[in-house]
Scaffold this active site. Structure first.
Site, PDB file in Angstrom:
ATOM      1  N   ILE A 383     -10.537 -14.205   6.037  1.00  0.00           N
ATOM      2  CA  ILE A 383     -11.334 -13.488   6.870  1.00  0.00           C
ATOM      3  C   ILE A 383     -12.776 -14.089   6.866  1.00  0.00           C
ATOM      4  O   ILE A 383     -13.478 -14.426   7.892  1.00  0.00           O
ATOM      5  CB  ILE A 383     -11.612 -12.057   6.226  1.00  0.00           C
ATOM      6  CG1 ILE A 383     -10.141 -11.245   6.241  1.00  0.00           C
ATOM      7  CG2 ILE A 383     -12.511 -11.297   7.008  1.00  0.00           C
ATOM      8  CD1 ILE A 383     -10.006 -10.158   5.589  1.00  0.00           C
ATOM      9  N   ASP A 402     -18.682 -19.429  -1.921  1.00  0.00           N
ATOM     10  CA  ASP A 402     -17.409 -18.963  -2.504  1.00  0.00           C
ATOM     11  C   ASP A 402     -17.350 -19.699  -3.876  1.00  0.00           C
ATOM     12  O   ASP A 402     -18.019 -20.678  -4.098  1.00  0.00           O
ATOM     13  CB  ASP A 402     -16.317 -19.330  -1.598  1.00  0.00           C
ATOM     14  CG  ASP A 402     -14.919 -19.040  -1.998  1.00  0.00           C
ATOM     15  OD1 ASP A 402     -14.491 -18.436  -1.073  1.00  0.00           O
ATOM     16  OD2 ASP A 402     -14.397 -19.319  -2.746  1.00  0.00           O
ATOM     17  N   ASP A 485     -16.410   0.028   4.431  1.00  0.00           N
ATOM     18  CA  ASP A 485     -14.646   0.412   5.023  1.00  0.00           C
ATOM     19  C   ASP A 485     -13.813   0.711   3.892  1.00  0.00           C
ATOM     20  O   ASP A 485     -12.754   1.096   3.845  1.00  0.00           O
ATOM     21  CB  ASP A 485     -14.294  -0.770   5.637  1.00  0.00           C
ATOM     22  CG  ASP A 485     -13.051  -0.439   6.464  1.00  0.00           C
ATOM     23  OD1 ASP A 485     -12.860   0.605   7.271  1.00  0.00           O
ATOM     24  OD2 ASP A 485     -12.038  -1.270   6.345  1.00  0.00           O
ATOM     25  N   GLU A 490     -10.174   6.099  -3.003  1.00  0.00           N
ATOM     26  CA  GLU A 490     -10.076   6.474  -1.394  1.00  0.00           C
ATOM     27  C   GLU A 490      -9.338   7.618  -1.367  1.00  0.00           C
ATOM     28  O   GLU A 490      -8.030   7.441  -2.243  1.00  0.00           O
ATOM     29  CB  GLU A 490      -9.480   5.224  -0.829  1.00  0.00           C
ATOM     30  CG  GLU A 490     -10.750   4.017  -0.516  1.00  0.00           C
ATOM     31  CD  GLU A 490     -10.125   2.762  -0.008  1.00  0.00           C
ATOM     32  OE1 GLU A 490      -8.902   2.726   0.522  1.00  0.00           O
ATOM     33  OE2 GLU A 490     -10.835   1.874   0.218  1.00  0.00           O
ATOM     34  N   HIS A 513     -11.189   2.750   5.511  1.00  0.00           N
ATOM     35  CA  HIS A 513     -10.283   1.497   5.569  1.00  0.00           C
ATOM     36  C   HIS A 513      -9.234   1.135   6.612  1.00  0.00           C
ATOM     37  O   HIS A 513      -8.144   1.011   6.607  1.00  0.00           O
ATOM     38  CB  HIS A 513      -9.339   1.593   4.059  1.00  0.00           C
ATOM     39  CG  HIS A 513      -8.956   0.525   3.465  1.00  0.00           C
ATOM     40  ND1 HIS A 513      -8.782   0.405   2.226  1.00  0.00           N
ATOM     41  CD2 HIS A 513      -8.704  -0.670   3.818  1.00  0.00           C
ATOM     42  CE1 HIS A 513      -8.450  -0.966   1.730  1.00  0.00           C
ATOM     43  NE2 HIS A 513      -8.400  -1.713   2.866  1.00  0.00           N
ATOM     44  N   GLY A 515     -10.263  -1.576   8.673  1.00  0.00           N
ATOM     45  CA  GLY A 515     -10.786  -3.001   9.055  1.00  0.00           C
ATOM     46  C   GLY A 515      -9.411  -3.629   9.560  1.00  0.00           C
ATOM     47  O   GLY A 515      -9.638  -4.462  10.749  1.00  0.00           O
ATOM     48  N   GLY A 516      -8.256  -3.528   9.079  1.00  0.00           N
ATOM     49  CA  GLY A 516      -7.356  -4.335   9.416  1.00  0.00           C
ATOM     50  C   GLY A 516      -6.291  -3.455  10.236  1.00  0.00           C
ATOM     51  O   GLY A 516      -5.047  -4.157  10.839  1.00  0.00           O
TER      52      GLY A 516
HETATM   53  P1  NAI Z   1      -8.656 -14.545   0.684  1.00  0.00           P
HETATM   54  O1  NAI Z   1      -7.956 -14.523  -0.659  1.00  0.00           O
HETATM   55  O2  NAI Z   1      -8.261 -15.524   1.755  1.00  0.00           O
HETATM   56  O3  NAI Z   1     -10.337 -14.856   0.406  1.00  0.00           O
HETATM   57  C1  NAI Z   1     -11.038 -14.242  -0.439  1.00  0.00           C
HETATM   58  C2  NAI Z   1     -12.156 -15.549  -1.023  1.00  0.00           C
HETATM   59  O4  NAI Z   1     -12.901 -14.744  -1.790  1.00  0.00           O
HETATM   60  C3  NAI Z   1     -11.499 -16.762  -1.651  1.00  0.00           C
HETATM   61  O5  NAI Z   1     -11.701 -17.820  -1.090  1.00  0.00           O
HETATM   62  C4  NAI Z   1     -11.982 -16.505  -3.201  1.00  0.00           C
HETATM   63  O6  NAI Z   1     -12.328 -17.800  -3.641  1.00  0.00           O
HETATM   64  C5  NAI Z   1     -13.271 -16.046  -2.842  1.00  0.00           C
HETATM   65  N1  NAI Z   1     -13.959 -15.146  -3.960  1.00  0.00           N
HETATM   66  C6  NAI Z   1     -13.189 -14.605  -4.855  1.00  0.00           C
HETATM   67  N2  NAI Z   1     -14.318 -14.024  -5.713  1.00  0.00           N
HETATM   68  C7  NAI Z   1     -15.305 -14.391  -5.383  1.00  0.00           C
HETATM   69  C8  NAI Z   1     -16.650 -14.345  -5.990  1.00  0.00           C
HETATM   70  N3  NAI Z   1     -16.902 -13.385  -7.000  1.00  0.00           N
HETATM   71  N4  NAI Z   1     -17.575 -14.872  -5.166  1.00  0.00           N
HETATM   72  C9  NAI Z   1     -17.454 -15.797  -4.126  1.00  0.00           C
HETATM   73  N5  NAI Z   1     -16.152 -15.900  -3.750  1.00  0.00           N
HETATM   74  C10 NAI Z   1     -14.947 -15.159  -4.170  1.00  0.00           C
HETATM   75  O7  NAI Z   1      -8.791 -13.308   1.145  1.00  0.00           O
HETATM   76  P2  NAI Z   1      -8.921 -12.495   2.685  1.00  0.00           P
HETATM   77  O8  NAI Z   1      -7.560 -12.444   3.340  1.00  0.00           O
HETATM   78  O9  NAI Z   1     -10.208 -13.315   3.214  1.00  0.00           O
HETATM   79  O10 NAI Z   1      -9.435 -11.273   2.285  1.00  0.00           O
HETATM   80  C11 NAI Z   1     -10.646 -11.003   1.904  1.00  0.00           C
HETATM   81  C12 NAI Z   1     -10.858  -9.695   1.353  1.00  0.00           C
HETATM   82  O11 NAI Z   1     -10.765  -8.435   2.348  1.00  0.00           O
HETATM   83  C13 NAI Z   1     -10.000  -8.861   0.475  1.00  0.00           C
HETATM   84  O12 NAI Z   1     -10.280  -8.203  -0.872  1.00  0.00           O
HETATM   85  C14 NAI Z   1      -8.870  -8.106   1.209  1.00  0.00           C
HETATM   86  O13 NAI Z   1      -8.321  -7.008   0.323  1.00  0.00           O
HETATM   87  C15 NAI Z   1      -9.921  -7.572   2.027  1.00  0.00           C
HETATM   88  N6  NAI Z   1      -9.168  -6.798   3.290  1.00  0.00           N
HETATM   89  C16 NAI Z   1      -9.462  -5.707   3.937  1.00  0.00           C
HETATM   90  C17 NAI Z   1      -9.030  -5.120   5.022  1.00  0.00           C
HETATM   91  C18 NAI Z   1      -9.589  -3.748   5.399  1.00  0.00           C
HETATM   92  O14 NAI Z   1      -8.850  -3.101   5.966  1.00  0.00           O
HETATM   93  N7  NAI Z   1     -10.653  -3.690   5.177  1.00  0.00           N
HETATM   94  C19 NAI Z   1      -8.069  -5.684   5.633  1.00  0.00           C
HETATM   95  C20 NAI Z   1      -7.458  -7.120   5.036  1.00  0.00           C
HETATM   96  C21 NAI Z   1      -8.347  -7.642   3.918  1.00  0.00           C
END
Ligand code: NAI
Length: 630
Positions: A383, A402, A485, A490, A513, A515-516
């Protein structure tokens, strides 16, 4: 060594998916005023004969009369029928050509179109027993050869009797006349073929149902295109998974059952028995107890992002591969983030609220463009990195932080530390994953470092931000606006009320919640997850699996694939190779990957081997699961 086996196969709705005379009617009555009526009459007559409600000869006479067909129509008919060969017959061409001397097509249809179709699969023209059209002087079809046995009642049994077959005789067909062969004592087994049509009256008489040719070949342990008939793979989809997912799995010929809601642990313990593929969303808990009851489970598809609801460890122990949809809703989250950045930078939440309360407050105060502003993205994964691209294309500057080394996309820059990013960003957007150590990644001290008037977005996980701290900094004006979100707690259902200290806060967007949650994301998920599972079932490929070591495997050609899943002990690969060597097996390719719990070994071998090697491989100490694929 088996004795001689003969296969009596019906043509219409068995070898081909359709009834040929129905198709001929569509061709010959194309320009007829009463076309639909004629086609219906023919279909009715066919169905009545198939179900045993009308004598075959009466039905045939009726159909020929209505048809008004001509010899010239047959070319188009044959062309159409060649494209309508039943899928399982088409893919089992190897079996057909190997057993061509023992296969008889016995049909109440007509040789005139059957022979050209089945000959392409190697079946001898002289092994086709069917009717023949009679043509008038100008080529019109005026009737059928009255003397042909197959034009008469009891035609099929009488024809088979004349063949005098000595050996085991199997009949495969969808109609009552096929059963009549068995009824007359001329076949050992009658298999009701249901790939195209299912006639309950015929099934009631059958020894077995054959939902596909593969299923019949599997039951007789004969050469076949697939190691295991797909119609025997039972799929259970819960929680109203999008119909697209159902259709994709169904088109693989799996037996798919759907349920609109989640099941309780107890209900699932029962429902999971015999299921090979389970599809769930976030509400179904796949616990250790459920998995203990899963006697045939190969794979679980989480039609969502998170997999906390699944006992992944236990899945590994049982050799169950779990797949999810990690980036099917990435774009949806990004679009909402962009919209919210603009909304907050224009102070819109407050302005909208005022308008609803009848207050006209036209002013530019607290409103800025996003162009040129610095967006700080925390977590540059799926994302975060996509947001980076789109924000830049809208004229923003982007920096990210990151914990892992990440390729900076476009002109984005990697910040040296989280603190640096917080101190220099106009907008901070959180996109980290939900690992436990990310609890309160943003707490009071982090808010203190941020620029005055910062805008904050959290569309990642609820525990990442200390909500009380956020509330404090919204109230004291340091945070100009916030979008949240996701929340530490929740509501579990839409009926449960939402509680949060943030309710009523200034310039704050609160969303449940979502977002997706878009129609497109639902379709993407319903497409992605079955795609991964089908790949796993067909090839053993585990790319993107949540719990299995990830292996992307080549498509199998002219080989058999042994899939060995075992506890990760040293020496198992050597043991597998020794067994293969002892059996003189030629290895075409071998792939291995392990994780801390299991080892996943794929061996592609030459097709000619003795089955006892399988027994030896299954006996290896620590084997969790073994599958042969072809
Ligand atoms: P992803 O796993 O591709 O990316 C997460 C990134 O965060 C990774 O690159 C990781 O190295 C980095 N990271 C982890 N801890 C960190 C920290 N303390 N400091 C800096 N970087 C850190 O995940 P994706 O698909 O990008 O999703 C991101 C978040 O969005 C997840 O928590 C997911 O659950 C949430 N999400 C929320 C949705 C919604 O409806 N609001 C829908 C889809 C995802």
């Amino acid at each position: 060594m088996k004795g001689k086996q003969y296969f009596i196969i019906d043509f219409d709705s068995t070898f081909t998916k359709v009834e040929a005379l129905d198709i001929l009617a569509e061709i010959s009555l194309k320009d007829d005023q009463n076309k639909n009526e004629g086609i219906q009459k023919i279909k009715d007559a066919t169905d009545k004969a198939m179900a045993g409600d009308l004598s075959f000869r009466e039905s045939l006479t009726e159909r020929i009369k209505v048809l008004k067909a001509h010899r010239d129509h047959l070319t188009e008919l044959i062309e159409k029928l060649s494209k309508q060969v039943s899928k399982s017959f088409h893919r089992n061409g190897e079996f057909i050509s190997k057993y061509k001397d023992n296969i008889y097509i016995v049909s109440n249809g007509f040789k005139d179109f059957i022979v050209p179709i089945v000959e392409k699969y190697g079946i001898h023209a002289e092994n086709v027993y069917a009717n023949e059209f009679k043509y008038g002087s100008s080529g019109q079809i005026i009737g059928f050869d009255d003397d042909n046995l197959l034009s008469k009642n009891d035609g099929k049994p009488n024809q088979i009797r004349k063949l005098n077959l000595e050996g085991e005789v199997f009949v495969l067909g969808d109609g009552y006349t096929d059963y009549e062969i068995k009824k007359a004592g001329l076949a050992h087994k009658f298999y009701a073929f249901t790939e195209n049509v299912r006639r309950e009256s015929v099934l009631a008489e059958a020894d077995h149902e054959a939902p596909s040719l593969d299923d019949f070949l599997f039951s007789q342990n004969l050469e076949r295109a697939h190691s295991y008939p797909k119609n025997r793979i039972k799929v259970l989809l819960l929680e109203g998974i999008h119909t697209h997912g159902f259709e994709k799995l169904k088109s693989e010929e799996y037996k798919v059952e759907t349920k609109p809601s989640a099941l309780t642990e107890e209900e699932l313990c029962e429902a999971i028995k015999g299921v090979s593929i389970l599809g769930i969303r976030s509400k179904t808990q796949v616990t250790a107890k459920v998995l203990e009851n899963a006697n045939r489970l190969l794979s679980i598809g989480a039609f969502c992002i998170g997999t906390n609801q699944i006992d992944l460890e236990k899945c590994l122990e049982k050799g169950v591969a779990v797949f999810n949809a990690p980036f099917s809703n990435t774009r949806s989250v990004v679009e909402l983030a962009i919209a919210e950045i603009i909304m907050l930078m224009r102070n819109l939440p407050d302005r909208i609220m005022k308008m609803h309360n009848g207050i006209w407050d036209k002013s530019a105060s607290g409103s800025s463009e996003i162009r040129g502003k610095m967006l700080g993205i925390v977590g540059y994964g799926n994302i975060g990195s996509q947001l980076s691209i789109i924000a830049e294309s809208l004229g923003m500057q982007v920096q990210f932080y990151d914990i892992e080394e990440k390729l900076a996309l476009g002109n984005a820059k990697s910040a040296n530390s989280l603190n640096d990013l917080l101190a220099t960003s106009d907008i901070v957007s959180l996109h980290v994953d939900g690992r436990a150590s990310n609890k309160w990644l943003l707490d009071e001290s982090q808010f203190e470092q941020m620029k005055d008037g910062v805008v904050l977005l959290n569309l990642s996980r609820g525990h990442v931000v200390n909500i009380d701290a956020l509330k404090k900094f919204i109230d004291n004006g340091k945070v100009h606006g916030a979008s949240v979100d996701v929340f530490p707690y929740e509501p579990l259902t839409n009926e449960e009320p939402f509680e949060s200290p943030l309710k009523g806060s200034r310039n704050t967007i609160l969303t449940p919640h979502v977002g997706g949650s878009t129609a497109e994301a639902q379709v993407n998920i319903a497409d992605f997850v079955p795609g991964k599972i089908i790949d796993y079932i067909n090839t053993g490929s585990t790319s993107n699996s949540v719990n299995f070591p990830n292996l992307t495997l080549p498509i199998l050609k002219e080989a058999h694939r042994f899939i060995h899943i075992h506890e990760n002990h040293p020496g198992i690969l050597a043991e597998i190779n020794n067994i293969l060597a002892d059996h003189g097996i030629n290895i075409v390719g071998e792939y291995l990957k392990t994780n801390e719990k299991i080892g996943y070994v794929i061996t592609d071998i030459d097709k000619n081997y003795q089955d006892d090697v399988i027994k030896d491989l299954k006996m290896i100490n620590g084997t969790i699961r073994f599958r042969v694929l072809y």
